[in-house]
Design an enzyme around this catalytic site. Structure first.
Site, PDB file in Angstrom:
ATOM      1  N   GLN A 128       0.836  -1.203   0.000  1.00 59.70           N
ATOM      2  CA  GLN A 128       0.000   0.000   0.000  1.00 59.70           C
ATOM      3  C   GLN A 128       0.873   1.257   0.000  1.00 59.70           C
ATOM      4  OE1 GLN A 128      -2.278   0.577   3.602  1.00 59.70           O
ATOM      5  NE2 GLN A 128      -3.802   1.836   2.595  1.00 59.70           N
ATOM      6  N   GLY A 129       0.742   2.075  -1.022  1.00 57.62           N
ATOM      7  CA  GLY A 129       1.523   3.307  -1.125  1.00 57.62           C
ATOM      8  C   GLY A 129       0.671   4.529  -0.848  1.00 57.62           C
ATOM      9  N   SER A 131       0.796   6.536   2.769  1.00 55.30           N
ATOM     10  CA  SER A 131       1.434   7.488   3.679  1.00 55.30           C
ATOM     11  C   SER A 131       2.727   8.054   3.102  1.00 55.30           C
ATOM     12  CB  SER A 131       1.736   6.819   5.024  1.00 55.30           C
ATOM     13  OG  SER A 131       0.555   6.429   5.663  1.00 55.30           O
ATOM     14  N   SER A 167       3.969  -1.487   4.486  1.00 57.82           N
ATOM     15  CA  SER A 167       4.081  -2.778   5.162  1.00 57.82           C
ATOM     16  C   SER A 167       4.380  -3.906   4.191  1.00 57.82           C
ATOM     17  CB  SER A 167       2.778  -3.082   5.910  1.00 57.82           C
ATOM     18  OG  SER A 167       2.484  -2.080   6.851  1.00 57.82           O
ATOM     19  N   GLU A 250     -10.830  -2.150   4.775  1.00 54.25           N
ATOM     20  CA  GLU A 250      -9.845  -2.283   5.843  1.00 54.25           C
ATOM     21  C   GLU A 250     -10.520  -2.202   7.200  1.00 54.25           C
ATOM     22  OE1 GLU A 250      -5.631  -0.199   7.067  1.00 54.25           O
ATOM     23  OE2 GLU A 250      -7.283   1.085   6.461  1.00 54.25           O
ATOM     24  N   ASN A 374      -4.290   9.510  15.941  1.00 56.39           N
ATOM     25  CA  ASN A 374      -5.553   9.791  16.630  1.00 56.39           C
ATOM     26  C   ASN A 374      -6.031  11.215  16.375  1.00 56.39           C
ATOM     27  OD1 ASN A 374      -5.615   7.223  17.614  1.00 56.39           O
ATOM     28  ND2 ASN A 374      -5.606   7.795  19.779  1.00 56.39           N
TER      29      ASN A 374
END
Length: 394
Positions: A128-129, A131, A167, A250, A374
């Site tokens: 997953q690209g 962030s 990841s 997700e 958060n």
């Protein structure tokens, strides 16, 4: 017998439990109860293929794309039995629970035919690209860019930029990337959802070593990386809509297995408290009870999210999921260390490998940061979930 499930659903539970027990007591015993996401890689890759061959890799996918069209109840049952059996974390989960469903709902028929079968069989893994170093939690501030150029085989997207916290990218063959394809665009406008092969000269991966000793995450650099013009999900500029649809997966069914692993961790904390006498402390007992009730609430919210059946946007229930489980899990890590006490500060081996409870504490320090801090989650809830005015930005 669980009264909330039908006899047919309980039969499915037995089928799943028996298969998992047979596999995890036999050819895959080495990866049973494996806590690290980066250990025993060769066996974990075999495990992905075994799940695919048995028809358990992506049970929620429609039958026409190789899944089982599993009901919500069946998805819950599979997630529960998977975690209860001590099956390892899915090294292919980004493809199965995020990329695959995104292709099904947003992709072209050509993309479905090209990308879905190898995900299902476990032959192709995805990363997953999303962030970036300066926009880790606020995806609308990404700076990675892509432009269309004529290549030797036709038009191609050329990507320049950097992603972080990708990841398990070192094991993946493809990565889905959010990139700006409209010059001068800002916020969620002008972003496209691109599919990029990793094994090429324009992509460089740099592992990030964690304080637990593993290296599940990577920095990913794009320096003239290329992908075919057809490797875009949705139209140019629709990347934000596609990404929000992806995140709904997700934070839906895929979270149920995570919650069962949390249950296993909570039980380890309870067992340790009973073994060393910490359970006699009324404050510890109260925190264990709060952790138990919090985990139940997490499960019910995931079920509520699934029951909406909307695959194109995050429901209001889904908006709260990340901040809730990240905060809950961090508190569980703190509880684990308070139960263990001073001995938990000492690594039992020379390579500084801590035990399970200490690793829960160390790993959960990151979980209120990765996947959206958060603070950013609260902004998302207020602005996108509740429709409140946007936070002032410079």
């Amino acid at each position: 017998m669980r009264t909330e499930f039908t006899p047919e659903q309980e039969a499915f539970r037995r089928e799943v439990a028996e298969w998992l027990e047979e596999q995890l007591s036999g050819p895959f015993a080495a990866i049973r109860n494996l806590s690290s996401m980066s250990g025993e890689i060769s066996k974990r890759l075999e495990w992905e293929k075994a799940l695919g061959k048995a028809g358990y890799s992506a049970i929620a996918w429609p039958k026409e794309y190789g899944g089982r069209s599993a009901t919500i109840a069946e998805q819950v049952i599979f997630a529960e039995e998977y975690a209860r059996a001590g099956a390892p974390g899915r090294i292919g989960h980004l493809g199965v629970t995020m990329a695959g469903p995104t292709f099904i709902y947003f992709g072209t028929e050509e993309q479905k035919q090209q990308f879905l079968p190898p995900i299902l069989s476990g032959d192709v893994l995805w990363a997953q690209g999303f962030s970036e170093p300066n926009a880790g939690s606020d995806l609308s501030n990404i700076r990675t860019k892509a432009r269309l150029e004529e290549g030797p085989n036709g038009p191609e997207w050329v990507i320049e930029g950097q992603k972080i916290w990708t990841s398990l990218a070192q094991y993946a063959q493809w990565i889905f990337v959010l990139a700006r394809t409209e010059e001068g665009s800002q916020g969620s406008k002008g972003i496209s959802f691109l599919l990029v092969p990793i094994d090429q000269p324009g992509v460089e991966l740099r592992p990030i070593k964690q304080m637990t000793g593993g290296a599940e995450f990577n920095e990913t650099f794009f320096d003239g990386a290329r992908t075919a013009a057809a490797n875009i999900v949705g139209k140019p500029g629709e990347g934000w809509k596609v990404a929000m649809g992806l995140l709904s997966h997700e934070r839906g069914a895929s979270s149920l297995g995570i919650q069962m692993s949390f249950q296993t961790e909570l039980q380890k904390v309870i067992d340790a408290a009973n073994a060393n006498g910490a359970a006699q402390d009324p404050l510890i007992r109260d925190r264990i009870a709060r952790a138990h009730s919090g985990l139940k609430l997490m499960r019910y919210n995931a079920l509520r999210t699934l029951s909406k059946g909307d695959n194109e946007m995050l429901s209001r229930e889904a908006f709260i999921h990340k901040i809730y489980w990240g905060t809950w899990h961090k508190k569980l890590g703190e509880l684990a260390m308070d139960v263990v006490g001073a001995p938990g500060l000492i690594a039992p081996t020379q390579d500084y490998a801590f035990d399970d409870l200490a690793n829960i504490y160390l790993y959960t320090r990151s979980e209120t940061i990765h996947g959206g801090t958060n603070q950013i989650q609260r902004n998302i809830i207020s602005e996108r979930g509740l429709g409140l005015p946007r936070e002032p930005r410079g």
